[in-house]
Design an enzyme around this catalytic site. Structure first.
Site, mmCIF file in Angstrom:
data_model
loop_
_atom_site.group_PDB
_atom_site.id
_atom_site.type_symbol
_atom_site.label_atom_id
_atom_site.label_comp_id
_atom_site.label_asym_id
_atom_site.label_seq_id
_atom_site.Cartn_x
_atom_site.Cartn_y
_atom_site.Cartn_z
ATOM 1 N N ASP A 265 0.859 -1.182 0.000
ATOM 2 C CA ASP A 265 0.000 0.000 0.000
ATOM 3 C C ASP A 265 0.894 1.230 0.000
ATOM 4 O OD1 ASP A 265 -1.801 2.025 0.382
ATOM 5 O OD2 ASP A 265 -2.904 1.025 1.995
ATOM 6 N N TYR A 357 -10.866 14.746 -8.359
ATOM 7 C CA TYR A 357 -9.655 14.424 -9.119
ATOM 8 C C TYR A 357 -8.822 15.681 -9.374
ATOM 9 C CZ TYR A 357 -6.806 12.753 -13.064
ATOM 10 O OH TYR A 357 -5.771 12.433 -13.909
ATOM 11 N N LYS A 361 -4.969 16.414 -8.096
ATOM 12 C CA LYS A 361 -3.866 16.729 -9.004
ATOM 13 C C LYS A 361 -3.323 18.133 -8.755
ATOM 14 C CE LYS A 361 -3.471 12.863 -11.259
ATOM 15 N NZ LYS A 361 -2.273 12.028 -11.045
#
Length: 441
Positions: A265, A357, A361
């Site tokens: 992970d 998203y 970013k």
């Protein structure tokens, strides 16, 4: 940035094949001239040559062809031709060699079987290596294959035909056989040096560097293409992903260089430490970290995005970058290395339905620039790439009309990453490099 080219290998293979064509015909002429049953002897020699070539392909086809292996195989072919030259001289000047049973066996082995085996091993290695280089440039064939020419195997067979014709019409009637065979060894030596120099042009930036590439969880993903590209340029690579599939993918990538796999992970400090420790224990250093893990998982308006969806998007794209970077910094400071993150156009231009998203970013972009500022005194560079719509099967399925999209190939993105990871970008830090196309990645 360097571009893989196939024509140097094809030219070198043609010279090697041509030399073998001449050597094999000279060897056959020597062996047949003292034996009875011309057709039987000829068929036997052809069978020996075919068996030698087949054995080499069987032994070497599944294996890697790193630079050292290719050099070894070029050397083996030169030695095979030189041995054939020495034996030819002994065959001509010492009747006892021709008369002895061991002499006839030696003729078959040294003049026919050994050169066939050495050539087939070399051509197999060239084919594997050049296929890897072209894939690193053009992915799965979605882009143009500039620089491609005759495959090495085709070039070698064509050269063998020409070499055999030359031997039959000119060399055997006119030239001393030992000198002709020695000349073939010299030609192959020059061809090997030429091929090696052209390969060094591809690897000079990352030769013997060590890189970590995260997000290598699928053959069609950008992370896989990045790892393949770095290997093609001479780097040793640790690939990491949450999925255990990364171990199978590492076995495939191992055909192109030295690869280690870690399944963990990447959003947890203990997982990141495992990846970095693997690089240091296996290779003794770390020169580049490529944070390719991430991706688009939540497509919904802000009003429809729940906290779990938001958290997953931030964790997948931003937290992994933070955790991996923090774990890698001590090792990167020692080598004055480079960090390459993956951003997106969605980070600086809002898109409906990509709120989580885009925020993740944007965090990657801000983080990239902050690390560049803070690590400047340690010589660590931090940059990001912002690809357009990357040409993957998953992305193609996500759009209604794939032909209307201006796609970016995975290998085009990988080229930019390789540049940022290498010395050619030593003056570049804190930058987000766009790889533009239509849409968002």
């Amino acid at each position: 940035m360097t571009r893989p080219r196939a024509w140097p290998a094809s030219l070198s293979a043609a010279v090697a094949g041509g030399s073998y064509g001449a050597v094999s015909l000279i060897g056959a002429s020597l062996t047949l001239s003292s034996g009875a049953g011309l057709l039987r002897a000829a068929a036997f020699l052809l069978g020996v040559a075919a068996a030698g070539a087949g054995a080499a392909i069987w032994v070497h086809a599944p294996r890697a062809a790193p630079p050292s292996a290719l050099r070894t195989r070029w050397t083996a072919l030169v030695v095979a031709f030189a041995a054939a030259a020495l034996f030819a001289e002994a065959w001509v000047f010492f009747p006892a060699v021709r008369a002895a049973f061991w002499g006839r066996i030696g003729a078959v082995v040294l003049l026919v079987a050994e050169p066939a085996y050495a050539l087939a091993a070399l051509i197999t290695a060239l084919t594997v290596a050049d296929a890897a280089a072209l894939r690193a440039r053009w992915g799965n064939g979605t882009g143009p294959r500039r620089g491609a020419s005759l495959p090495p195997a085709t070039a070698a067979l064509s050269g063998a035909a020409i070499g055999g014709l030359l031997a039959a019409t000119w060399l055997i009637p006119r030239a001393p056989l030992g000198s002709a065979l020695l000349g073939a060894a010299v030609l192959v030596a020059f061809a090997g040096v030429f091929d090696n120099r052209k390969r060094l042009e591809l690897r000079v930036d990352l030769q013997d560097r060590v890189a970590i590439v995260t997000g290598v969880g699928g053959r069609g993903q950008v992370g896989y293409a990045v790892a393949e590209s770095l290997l093609a340029r001479g780097a040793r690579v640790v690939v990491a992903d949450l999925s255990s599939v990364v171990e199978d993918l590492a076995a495939e990538l191992g055909a192109h260089g030295t690869v280690e796999a870690v399944s963990c992970d990447l959003s947890r400090p203990e997982g990141a430490r495992r990846v970095v420790e693997t690089a240091l224990e296996r290779f003794g250093r770390l020169d580049a970290l490529v944070n390719a893990a991430g991706g688009l998982g939540t497509t919904a308006s802000v009003a429809e995005t729940d906290l779990d969806g938001w958290s997953r998007e931030i964790e997948r794209n931003a937290t992994t970058v933070y955790v991996m970077t923090r774990a890698s910094l001590p090792a990167l400071r020692e080598t004055r290395g480079a960090i390459v993150n993956f951003a997106s156009k969605a980070a600086d231009r809002a898109v409906s339905g990509l709120g989580a998203y885009g925020a993740a970013k944007a965090a990657v972009v801000a983080f990239t620039r902050t690390v560049a500022l803070e690590e400047k005194e340690h010589g660590v560079r931090s940059n990001a790439v912002a690809p357009g719509m990357v040409d993957t099967e998953e992305n193609r399925r996500s759009v209604s009309d794939p032909d209307s999209v201006s796609w970016v190939t995975r290998s085009q993105v990988a080229d930019v990453v390789a540049f940022l990871a290498g010395d050619g970008a030593s003056g570049v830090t804190g930058q987000v490099i766009g790889v533009p196309a239509g849409g968002y990645s």
